[in-house]
Design a protein around this motif. Structure first.
Motif, PDB file in Angstrom:
ATOM      1  N   ARG A  87       0.866  -1.176   0.000  1.00 42.51           N
ATOM      2  CA  ARG A  87       0.000   0.000   0.000  1.00 42.51           C
ATOM      3  C   ARG A  87       0.907   1.231   0.000  1.00 42.51           C
ATOM      4  N   GLU A 141      -4.348   7.420  -0.825  1.00 38.64           N
ATOM      5  CA  GLU A 141      -3.824   6.085  -1.086  1.00 38.64           C
ATOM      6  C   GLU A 141      -3.777   5.890  -2.584  1.00 38.64           C
ATOM      7  N   GLN A 160      -1.081  -4.530  -5.294  1.00 35.75           N
ATOM      8  CA  GLN A 160      -1.425  -3.289  -4.598  1.00 35.75           C
ATOM      9  C   GLN A 160      -2.867  -2.926  -4.931  1.00 35.75           C
ATOM     10  N   GLU A 196      -7.124  -3.110  -0.985  1.00 36.61           N
ATOM     11  CA  GLU A 196      -7.958  -2.476   0.041  1.00 36.61           C
ATOM     12  C   GLU A 196      -8.813  -1.354  -0.535  1.00 36.61           C
TER      13      GLU A 196
END
Length: 295
Positions: free
Chosen positions: A216, A226, A256, A259
């Protein structure tokens, strides 16, 4: 009023709505610096690229990369995506393109499927690995809501490294990666303590399982709370890991964006060269939208 064509695509994915979105202006002649920055802010993506004629006709293009707040010397997914777009327009020599950027010359090699269709690209970072200052685990933890005990420091402490753009890299536990999130106050405090500049502190967290990494990346001070896929940081972490080993070459698969709901797959090759450790990063691209802007 002049009009400017643009295209968007998702980079480091083979399907729409994954990867890291990018906007590309294939012919940005006539746009001012201020207009480029305003367009990048309007798109509100991690980066937008603007293509101009090269200074050296032996190169394909001059490529300028803007995030939401500033111009960048180099970045990963903008080069992969811009190479994919320009190759589709027939620009470049064969399947190799060379981009003039602030950080140096970036070579892009496009990838094709068995029928000759474009699938993605691989880029070489413009510089050899350079490492810089370190953070304490507490300083890194303050940025992302983690405790010092969440960091794995057997291989290296949280450390700055660059192949053309600076990031701090920190290995964490698998549980900590899922719990991490940007803390603006923590980023500001750590940036002030380390003299990295008010908008220059970017933190790449990763979990390693052999040659596979889950990652991340947080850079809230420059507007990217992010990032779904950070090619420049992925290439750099590959170079960093190789530099800590005795190997001549290393290959890494980096996942990556999970999330964020935008899973991305980045393939990194790091190698030892006469001037230090260098790295390449590549992946697939999925075209999305096209249109025009009138200014």
């Amino acid at each position: 009023m002049p009009t400017y064509d643009f295209v968007t695509l998702d980079v480091f994915t083979d399907r729409p709505f994954g990867g890291n979105p990018l906007a590309v202006f294939p012919d940005a002649r006539g746009l001012t610096d201020a207009q480029m920055q305003s367009l990048a802010a309007e798109w509100n993506l991690s980066e937008t690229t603007f293509v101009l004629p090269p200074s050296d006709p032996a190169n394909t293009a001059r490529v300028r990369i803007f995030n939401r707040t500033a111009e960048m010397p180099f970045a990963g997914h903008p080069n992969v995506g811009t190479g994919f777009v320009l190759a589709g327009l027939g620009r470049g020599q064969g399947d190799v393109l060379r981009f003039e950027e602030i950080a140096g010359l970036v070579e892009v090699r496009v990838a094709r499927d068995g029928s000759g269709g474009l699938t993605g690209a691989v880029i070489d970072a413009p510089r050899a690995l350079v490492t810089g200052p370190q953070l304490t685990a507490a300083q890194a933890g303050a940025c992302v809501g983690l405790a010092a005990s969440d960091f794995v420091t057997a291989s290296h402490p949280p450390v700055q490294a660059s192949l053309g753009i600076d990031f701090f890299f920190a290995e964490v536990t698998a549980d900590a990666l899922g719990r991490s999130g940007p803390d603006l106050a923590g980023f500001r405090k750590t940036a002030a303590e380390t003299d990295t500049g008010s908008d220059r502190l970017s933190l790449f967290l990763y979990v390693r399982d052999g040659q596979k990494l889950r990652a991340r990346m947080f850079a809230p001070l420059s507007g990217t709370f992010e990032d779904a896929a950070t090619g420049s940081a992925s290439a750099t972490v590959g170079a960093l890991l190789l530099s800590l080993s005795a190997d001549a070459e290393g290959r890494y698969e980096i996942t990556q964006g999970v999330e964020m709901g935008r899973p991305s797959q980045l393939n990194v090759t790091a190698r030892r060269a006469p001037d230090g450790v260098r790295a390449s990063v590549g992946g697939s691209c999925a075209p999305m939208f096209r249109g025009t802007v009138e200014l």
